[in-house]
Enzyme design. Structure first.
Site: not given
Lengths: 210, 538
Positions: B91, B150, B398, B483-484
């Site tokens: 993110y 996690d 990723h 959602y993100r």
């Protein structure tokens, strides 16, 4: 207990931890290692001062891997801090290394898999530390080992020191002076890869974070 | 070194001098080697011109220093990007959304102000990590359990504000949902407290989240309206015990009945996080060979049932923890089995031993699923590393895409099918299939996850970016979104939430222009660009 130390430190404030860390370490380590490692191969070693304080260096190995165990075995008689990354890297960092580094700057030298390096590399940002030296060790099917620097090339000095057969872990600390030399040059070794293993290869990676 | 947009080197130097004056020389980082520490290890633009790079970083020690930084940034119109620990990889990590931003690294603000195990909350600063909080609780023998993500190296505050998730009971594993009370430095440097914290002298800040009037807390998650400097965290009282149980159903078409019953249990707060799996379809590391099954496109129900029978294993399973006093756990388990037997023919049950909590210190290292018991760890990196999928052409990171789907079998299957088709259309082998199972990070929605690889290779990253964008486009066509997401995809992801000509984003931008008139805080984060940078939208 460790946590209590951390909390106290928070309240006390931690200004000063960062002060000239790199300068201090470069001077301190080059001298410190003179007493512990064979430095004659490298010019940098000739500038080593008389200081014999080894407490700045922490050697991290991963007991899951034979060569890493060899590194640990080679350190047996040295008065240098040795830590195993195999059991719980998080516990090692948060329970030991982080509080120690908050008290006193240090240099981390390690041999493990890419996950070990990746995690320590990310965590060490808290202390403004970066990967200054990195060497990949690839294990061929015929039993030989190839040591590749960050440009993906072999290096004759490295091959001479480590040899290209199993057992190089016993000699790995001889790279520390070379790593210290590199620490003054560039940031190219930092974040070279993610945590995933090299394609189709059994490999380990050695590194210095300072 | 990158410069802040529209700022000369001399102006930036002057700003850095003011930052140093505010926080001290040692806590302003502007050399190339120091700024490089804030690169995003998983960047899908690694090494390219579009990679998000900071211009500098500043590490304040307290709220007053944060306020000073904000005021300086306003004077120079310098974008700032606050991070707590900056390790939310996939993110964006520690890298800003906009190149040239100054990262405000809140790592020094790391006080655990209070943990209360009678009213079950913690009050923490941004730099407190999950490990710090976990250790503090154990060192002080406090009778509460935390819910951790996690990997667990992030901070409760940072993870919550990014809508992060964990693995225990529904109300706790939605981390922003379990926050209680914020302290915020506004974009103009004003200090705000929400909920009961707005009453001077209140002792109920971490007890009552609304206060009176509109609640503004949600504006500070996945956003750029202010800098959160303290946050309350609701904590679960340490359960006396837990038991892990598994339920299997034999047929492919039993999935909906299984989901219906699990939804009942979840929404009744009777079970911990449900983990769906497909024994017949195989797990992540051992997928059943489906080449023949898939050779003519998505298989029919008859084909799927025949495939399940051929595997000789149940079509679906769900596992969850039961928490509570031993009598409650055993009673709940008895009731659960009765309810399933009444509804699904051929259902089967497995149970593990009941364990007392908290886990003794010496037993923690051997625990297989530490996060399920609120124990932060980094083992996920080794688990992902062992994934055979990553051995063929291991990536460097990723970019995760989480498709939010309705809590139905059809919802999960539709998301899996659309994603599989999107992969194939872009020339990639599908990462989802008829046996893909949903993740229940949020207790009232399904997540179908795909991890799109990122590399240190520009050409491969270009292909990954195209794949990611295509997946977002395709799931939006069936009314789904994520959602993100990483900064590289935030504009696109937000653009899919465009009901009524994008009225939601328009509203958010009006707020942005009003409360951050110079547009200094995290411009572009989750698609919210200030008026003076709106043409940056990608």
């Amino acid at each position: 207990m460790i946590c209590c130390i951390l909390i106290k430190k928070r309240h006390a404030g931690d200004k000063g931890v960062m002060i000239k860390r790199r300068t201090t370490l470069k001077i301190g380590l080059s001298g410190a290692l003179a007493s512990a490692f064979p430095l004659q191969s490298f010019a940098a070693s000739k500038q080593a001062a008389a200081r014999t304080d080894l407490t700045d260096l922490k050697v991290l190995y991963n007991s899951n891997y034979a060569e890493s165990r060899n590194l640990a075995a080679s350190m047996h008689q040295q008065q240098i801090q040795l830590e195993d990354m195999a059991e719980d890297l998080a516990a090692l960092w948060y329970g030991k290394l982080k509080p120690e580094l908050a008290q006193r700057p240090g240099i981390l030298f390690g041999l493990g898999d890419r996950v070990d390096l990746f995690c320590i590399e990310e965590l060490a940002r808290d202390f403004g530390m970066k990967t200054v030296f990195r060497l990949e060790h690839l294990f061929n099917a015929d039993g030989s080992v190839i040591h590749l620097n960050i440009k993906g090339q072999t290096d004759k000095d490295v091959d001479r020191l480590l040899t290209t057969v199993p057992g190089f872990g016993y000699h790995l600390t001889e790279l520390v002076p070379l790593a210290l030399q590199n620490s003054q040059q560039s940031i190219d070794a930092h974040k070279r890869t993610g945590p995933f293993p090299m394609q189709g290869k059994s490999s380990l990676v050695s590194w210095m974070i300072s | 070194m990158a410069l802040p947009p529209n700022l000369s080197q001399s102006e930036f130097d002057a700003a850095l001098a003011e930052f140093r004056n505010a926080v001290g020389n040692d806590w302003v980082f502007s050399s190339d080697e120091d700024v490089a520490l804030y690169r995003d290890s998983y960047s899908i633009y690694w090494g390219e011109e579009e990679e998000r790079i900071a211009s500098a970083a500043v590490a304040p020690a307290n709220v007053e220093e944060v306020q000073q930084i904000v005021r300086i940034a306003n004077r120079y119109s310098i974008p700032v990007y606050p991070i707590s620990t900056g390790r939310n990889l996939t993110y964006g990590g520690a890298a800003p959304t906009l190149t040239g931003s100054v990262v405000i690294d809140l790592k020094r603000m790391n006080r655990i102000i209070e943990v209360n195990d009678k009213r079950n909350y913690a009050l923490v600063e941004p730099g407190v990590s999950y490990f710090d909080l976990f250790n503090y609780i154990r060192e002080n023998n406090l009778n509460v359990m935390i819910d951790v993500p996690d990997p667990g190296w992030g901070s409760p505050m940072g993870n919550s504000l990014d809508h992060g998730v964990g693995y225990t009971f529904g109300p706790y594993r939605d981390h922003f949902g379990s926050h209680i009370g914020l302290e915020i430095v506004s974009a103009e440097g004003e200090l705000i407290r929400t909920g009961a914290g707005a009453i001077p002298g209140s002792d109920a800040w971490q007890d009552f989240h609304y206060g009176v009037g509109p609640s503004i807390d949600g504006l500070f998650a996945q956003s750029n309206f202010g800098i959160v400097t303290k946050m309350g965290v609701k904590l679960m009282p340490m359960p006396e015990a837990f038991k892990n149980v598994t339920i299997t159903v034999p047929r492919y078409q039993d999935f909906q009945a299984l989901i219906d019953e699990v939804n009942y249990l979840e929404d009744s707060y009777l079970v911990g996080m449900p983990f769906y799996n497909s024994p017949a379809g195989g797990g992540l590391f051992d997928p059943a060979p489906m080449g023949e099954l898939m050779q003519n496109g998505w298989p029919s129900l008859d084909q799927l049932e025949a495939f399940v029978r051929a595997q000789g294993r149940p079509a679906w399973s769900v596992s969850f923890h039961l928490y509570g006093p031993q009598e409650i756990v055993q009673g709940t388990w008895t009731a659960i089995q009765r309810r399933f037997r009444d509804k699904i023919t051929g259902v089967a049950f497995e149970e593990e031993e009941l364990h007392n909590l908290p886990i003794p210190e010496e037993d923690i290292p051997a625990l297989p699923d530490k996060a399920f018991l609120g124990i932060p760890n980094l083992e996920i990196f080794h688990i992902v590393n062992r994934n055979p999928i990553n051995r063929n052409d291991p990536p460097d990171g990723h970019a995760d895409m989480f498709t939010m789907a309705p809590r139905t079998a059809e919802g999960a299957h539709t998301a899996a099918r659309v994603l599989a088709e999107a992969y194939q259309e872009m020339g990639f082998p599908p990462a989802t299939g008829p046996f893909s199972t949903p993740i229940t990070f949020y207790s009232r929605a399904f997540v179908i996850a795909v991890l799109i690889p990122t590399w240190r290779d520009a050409a491969k990253n270009e292909a990954s970016r195209a794949l990611y964008a295509h997946c977002l486009d395709k799931i939006a066509e069936v009314g789904m979104g994520t959602y993100r997401t990483a900064p590289a995809f935030q504009d696109l992801a937000v653009s899919k939430y465009n009901f009524n000509d994008g009225s939601l984003l328009k509203f958010q931008e009006k707020l942005k222009d009003s409360i951050d008139p110079n547009g200094i805080i995290s411009p572009g984060r989750y698609g919210i660009w200030p008026a003076n940078m709106r043409n940056n939208r990608g």
